[in-house]
Design an enzyme around this catalytic site. Sequence first.
Site, PDB file in Angstrom:
ATOM      1  N   SER A 219      -6.566  -8.277   9.392  1.00 30.65           N
ATOM      2  CA  SER A 219      -7.913  -8.859   9.402  1.00 30.65           C
ATOM      3  C   SER A 219      -8.130  -9.788   8.217  1.00 30.65           C
ATOM      4  O   SER A 219      -9.114 -10.514   8.169  1.00 30.65           O
ATOM      5  CB  SER A 219      -8.966  -7.743   9.381  1.00 30.65           C
ATOM      6  OG  SER A 219      -8.855  -6.992   8.174  1.00 30.65           O
TER       7      SER A 219
ATOM      8  N   HIS B 208       0.822  -1.216   0.000  1.00 27.99           N
ATOM      9  CA  HIS B 208       0.000   0.000   0.000  1.00 27.99           C
ATOM     10  C   HIS B 208       0.854   1.264   0.000  1.00 27.99           C
ATOM     11  O   HIS B 208       0.363   2.340   0.329  1.00 27.99           O
ATOM     12  CB  HIS B 208      -0.959  -0.024   1.189  1.00 27.99           C
ATOM     13  CG  HIS B 208      -1.938  -1.150   1.116  1.00 27.99           C
ATOM     14  ND1 HIS B 208      -2.541  -1.711   2.232  1.00 27.99           N
ATOM     15  CD2 HIS B 208      -2.403  -1.854   0.058  1.00 27.99           C
ATOM     16  CE1 HIS B 208      -3.343  -2.707   1.848  1.00 27.99           C
ATOM     17  NE2 HIS B 208      -3.279  -2.803   0.539  1.00 27.99           N
TER      18      HIS B 208
END
Length: 238
Positions: A184, A109
């Site tokens: 997650s 990212h």
Amino acid sequence: MTMVAILSGAGISTDSGIPDYRGPNGVWTRDPEAEKLATYEHYMGDPEIRRRAWRVRLDGPVLKARPNAAHRAVAAFEKSGHALRVITQNVDGLHQIAGMPDRKVLELHGSARSVVCTGCHARSSMDDALERVKAGEDDPKCRACGGILKSATVMFGQRLDPVVLGEAMSVAKATEVFIAVGTSLQVQPAASLAGIAAEHGARLIIVNAEPTPYDELADEILREPIGTALPALLERLR
């Protein structure tokens, strides 16, 4: 020598004072509007969103953060001679500050420590941009072309760098042990790397406080705090 890959998410950096985003007390859980600051369409189309984003960068914890025990354990594992690649969803640069070589860290990212012009794509230092904000520029523009500046991170609505993603997929396919820590495993395509690794025969270990969609594929799940669980796990793998 066993090849180990680590996919790290926001949870590995919470002990460094950087809150996660989607956890029970995450930034976006508590303030859904804050997600707009990381959404390309909103950022590019709304000057007030940009001004707010620069204030957050100026006052936020990311650039002040220091590596914690988990980051240091990862770097120590690599320095001890083990074949290790880190794939991170984080933009804080803490793996490298802890001592991981740049060439062994794939930042899916991007990085919050640099800025990029959305017009001419020139890159420069985040520190320099923040000095301009401190000096009174609430939405600093590119010095080269006058374009809109943003952090060199992948915002919602932007594609991941296909070269970085391709390399991450190659690592996931080749590794023998794949550790997903503090993530997650909900954000695609990063989360799919856990499944790719498992499909190609890797031992999948998940270190995360909350259940993930990939738990059923895992060979081992650790729910203990990352700052103690990850160093202990890496010591076992030695």
